[in-house]
Design a protein around this motif. Structure first.
Motif, PDB file in Angstrom:
ATOM      1  N   GLU A 198     -19.502  17.485 -36.893  1.00 18.39           N
ATOM      2  CA  GLU A 198     -19.968  18.575 -36.036  1.00 18.39           C
ATOM      3  C   GLU A 198     -20.373  18.004 -34.689  1.00 18.39           C
ATOM      4  O   GLU A 198     -20.842  16.873 -34.595  1.00 18.39           O
ATOM      5  CB  GLU A 198     -21.127  19.333 -36.678  1.00 18.39           C
ATOM      6  CG  GLU A 198     -22.390  18.511 -36.873  1.00 18.39           C
ATOM      7  CD  GLU A 198     -23.592  19.334 -37.320  1.00 18.39           C
ATOM      8  OE1 GLU A 198     -23.412  20.493 -37.733  1.00 18.39           O
ATOM      9  OE2 GLU A 198     -24.720  18.803 -37.262  1.00 18.39           O
TER      10      GLU A 198
ATOM     11  N   TYR B  17     -33.215  18.944 -38.138  1.00 20.77           N
ATOM     12  CA  TYR B  17     -32.777  17.723 -37.473  1.00 20.77           C
ATOM     13  C   TYR B  17     -34.031  16.991 -36.978  1.00 20.77           C
ATOM     14  O   TYR B  17     -35.035  17.629 -36.636  1.00 20.77           O
ATOM     15  CB  TYR B  17     -31.892  18.041 -36.266  1.00 20.77           C
ATOM     16  CG  TYR B  17     -30.556  18.664 -36.586  1.00 20.77           C
ATOM     17  CD1 TYR B  17     -29.363  18.013 -36.252  1.00 20.77           C
ATOM     18  CD2 TYR B  17     -30.457  19.923 -37.200  1.00 20.77           C
ATOM     19  CE1 TYR B  17     -28.121  18.583 -36.526  1.00 20.77           C
ATOM     20  CE2 TYR B  17     -29.228  20.499 -37.480  1.00 20.77           C
ATOM     21  CZ  TYR B  17     -28.067  19.828 -37.137  1.00 20.77           C
ATOM     22  OH  TYR B  17     -26.843  20.397 -37.422  1.00 20.77           O
TER      23      TYR B  17
ATOM     24  N   VAL C 254     -30.313  16.168 -41.002  1.00 19.94           N
ATOM     25  CA  VAL C 254     -29.637  15.228 -40.094  1.00 19.94           C
ATOM     26  C   VAL C 254     -30.683  14.409 -39.359  1.00 19.94           C
ATOM     27  O   VAL C 254     -31.577  14.975 -38.720  1.00 19.94           O
ATOM     28  CB  VAL C 254     -28.759  15.966 -39.060  1.00 19.94           C
ATOM     29  CG1 VAL C 254     -28.097  14.958 -38.124  1.00 19.94           C
ATOM     30  CG2 VAL C 254     -27.707  16.834 -39.738  1.00 19.94           C
TER      31      VAL C 254
ATOM     32  N   GLY D  19     -26.549  11.285 -37.391  1.00 16.61           N
ATOM     33  CA  GLY D  19     -25.821  11.628 -36.181  1.00 16.61           C
ATOM     34  C   GLY D  19     -26.290  10.799 -35.009  1.00 16.61           C
ATOM     35  O   GLY D  19     -27.207   9.985 -35.116  1.00 16.61           O
TER      36      GLY D  19
ATOM     37  N   HIS E 239     -22.036  11.822 -38.783  1.00 13.47           N
ATOM     38  CA  HIS E 239     -21.174  13.008 -38.821  1.00 13.47           C
ATOM     39  C   HIS E 239     -21.552  14.057 -37.777  1.00 13.47           C
ATOM     40  O   HIS E 239     -20.784  14.974 -37.522  1.00 13.47           O
ATOM     41  CB  HIS E 239     -21.223  13.663 -40.213  1.00 13.47           C
ATOM     42  CG  HIS E 239     -22.443  14.490 -40.448  1.00 13.47           C
ATOM     43  ND1 HIS E 239     -23.665  13.942 -40.804  1.00 13.47           N
ATOM     44  CD2 HIS E 239     -22.645  15.821 -40.374  1.00 13.47           C
ATOM     45  CE1 HIS E 239     -24.550  14.905 -40.942  1.00 13.47           C
ATOM     46  NE2 HIS E 239     -23.971  16.053 -40.685  1.00 13.47           N
ATOM     47  N   SER E 240     -22.738  13.919 -37.161  1.00  8.50           N
ATOM     48  CA  SER E 240     -23.191  14.907 -36.169  1.00  8.50           C
ATOM     49  C   SER E 240     -23.362  14.207 -34.827  1.00  8.50           C
ATOM     50  O   SER E 240     -23.974  13.139 -34.751  1.00  8.50           O
ATOM     51  CB  SER E 240     -24.526  15.532 -36.610  1.00  8.50           C
ATOM     52  OG  SER E 240     -24.916  16.555 -35.726  1.00  8.50           O
TER      53      SER E 240
ATOM     54  N   CYS F 157     -24.653  14.922 -30.956  1.00  5.84           N
ATOM     55  CA  CYS F 157     -25.343  15.779 -29.999  1.00  5.84           C
ATOM     56  C   CYS F 157     -25.193  15.122 -28.627  1.00  5.84           C
ATOM     57  O   CYS F 157     -25.812  14.096 -28.352  1.00  5.84           O
ATOM     58  CB  CYS F 157     -26.814  15.924 -30.387  1.00  5.84           C
ATOM     59  SG  CYS F 157     -27.709  17.111 -29.379  1.00  5.84           S
TER      60      CYS F 157
END
Length: 359
Positions: free
Chosen positions: A5, A177, A195, A229, A324-325, A327
């Motif tokens: 994502e 998160y 996350v 992430g 996997h994340s 930002c």
């Protein structure tokens, strides 16, 4: 293996192409936010990080406005310990979740600056703020998953027969998160987060930190629940030279006073201390991972700099480590989101077809 994502950043303190240069500043406004959110949505980003600092516009109001003006974007909004009564916060998030069709996730932030906390009347020290955060998240989860009155007897909160309406749309509740760099932050993440977002660091350091947090999560029976992430800046241009030219121009006008303010105002934050430590190592900590922005802004200032292939290669290394994340943010935020969606996202999608949503 978790689905990949990608999230983007809403610049509620304004935007710029050159820190310290007045003519390069873009003031915060609804039109700016509209442009950034629209560009991020079109580029394939799924969530929008909405910041909280004194200089930023209020995050909950901004998020509610922008989720209503967008089609699919989830808002990653901060829950800060002691700012909002946890029963009211549970109701706010549930109402937001229902009204938006499940487009909210929660960013757990204890606060980077003791001076800023003091200026806003937050009397608790850092360790106590994390203790409060632990209680508040426990209360949120209990209120969202219990069909009936909730009692809670903690150090900071005591509830007798608390109930909320509505319950969240997302089940069992919206995702959490957390991006703190201290061991206390890691413990909260291990216990509560879906996350854990790392700020930029060396690949080896990220690998080691993931292993340690996963071990902490295992003690809570959450070894398979915690995901990881990266919170990074991006400077992507058609050529590597163009990318580095823009990156250096982004900070060359910043004054020594501005750099000193960033260094001193956020000195007690473990995550900020780490990025300053990285900056002292040199301009880059890995190929195409640049420390320059850490001089002029607090928080996640490590940037991926390069042409599209180089940017994709750098992010792929973090994917291969187990992240996997992602930002991300860049300057200007609408233009960088468009570049990333056009140039970098297709490369990552081709390399990770089974882990990304179809475009």
């Amino acid at each position: 293996m978790r689905r990949l994502e990608f999230g983007w950043f809403l610049p509620t303190a304004g935007d710029t192409t050159a820190y310290g240069l007045a003519s390069a500043q873009v003031a915060p406004s609804l039109s700016l936010f509209d442009k950034v959110v629209a560009a991020a949505e079109a580029a394939g980003f799924e969530y929008m990080l909405v910041p909280v600092q004194t200089a930023c516009w209020e995050a909950w109001i901004s998020s509610a406005m922008m989720v209503a003006r967008s089609k699919s974007m989830r808002m990653l909004v901060a829950a800060r310990p002691s700012y909002i009564n946890p029963v009211l916060l549970a109701k706010m998030i549930s109402a937001f979740d229902q009204l938006s069709g499940g487009r909210i996730c929660i960013n757990l932030i204890a606060g980077q600056s003791e001076a800023e906390n003091a200026s806003e009347g937050v009397k608790w020290g850092k360790e106590e703020r994390y203790e409060i955060m632990d209680e508040e998240v426990s209360i949120l989860k209990a209120l969202w998953t219990t069909r009936g009155p909730v009692d809670f007897d903690g150090k900071f909160y005591q509830l007798k027969g608390a109930q909320i309406r509505p319950y969240p749309l997302q089940q069992p509740h919206p995702r959490f998160y957390l991006g703190g760099g201290s061991k206390q932050a890691w413990e909260i993440s291990a216990k509560h987060s879906d996350v854990h977002l790392f700020w930029g660091d060396t690949y080896e350091r990220i690998r080691a930190n993931m292993a340690e947090i996963r071990g902490m999560a295992a003690r809570h029976g959450r070894e398979k629940d915690i995901g990881f992430g990266m919170r990074l800046q991006v400077v992507c241009r058609p050529t590597e030279k163009e990318a580095w030219d823009f990156a250096h121009g982004l900070i060359e006008h910043a004054s020594e006073a501005q750099k000193a303010f960033v260094k001193e105002r956020f000195a007690t934050s473990e995550a900020n201390r780490r990025v300053r430590e990285l900056a002292a190592i040199g301009e880059t900590i890995e190929p195409h991972l640049w420390t320059g922005i850490t001089q002029v802004r607090p928080g996640a200032g490590i940037a991926v700099v390069g042409d599209p292939e180089q940017c994709a290669d750098t992010l792929q290394k973090f994917i291969d480590l187990g992240c996997h994340s992602f930002c991300l943010s860049g300057y200007l935020h609408d233009e960088e989101a468009e570049r990333f969606g056009k140039w970098v996202m297709p490369i990552l999608r081709e390399r990770n077809r089974e882990r990304m949503l179809a475009a």
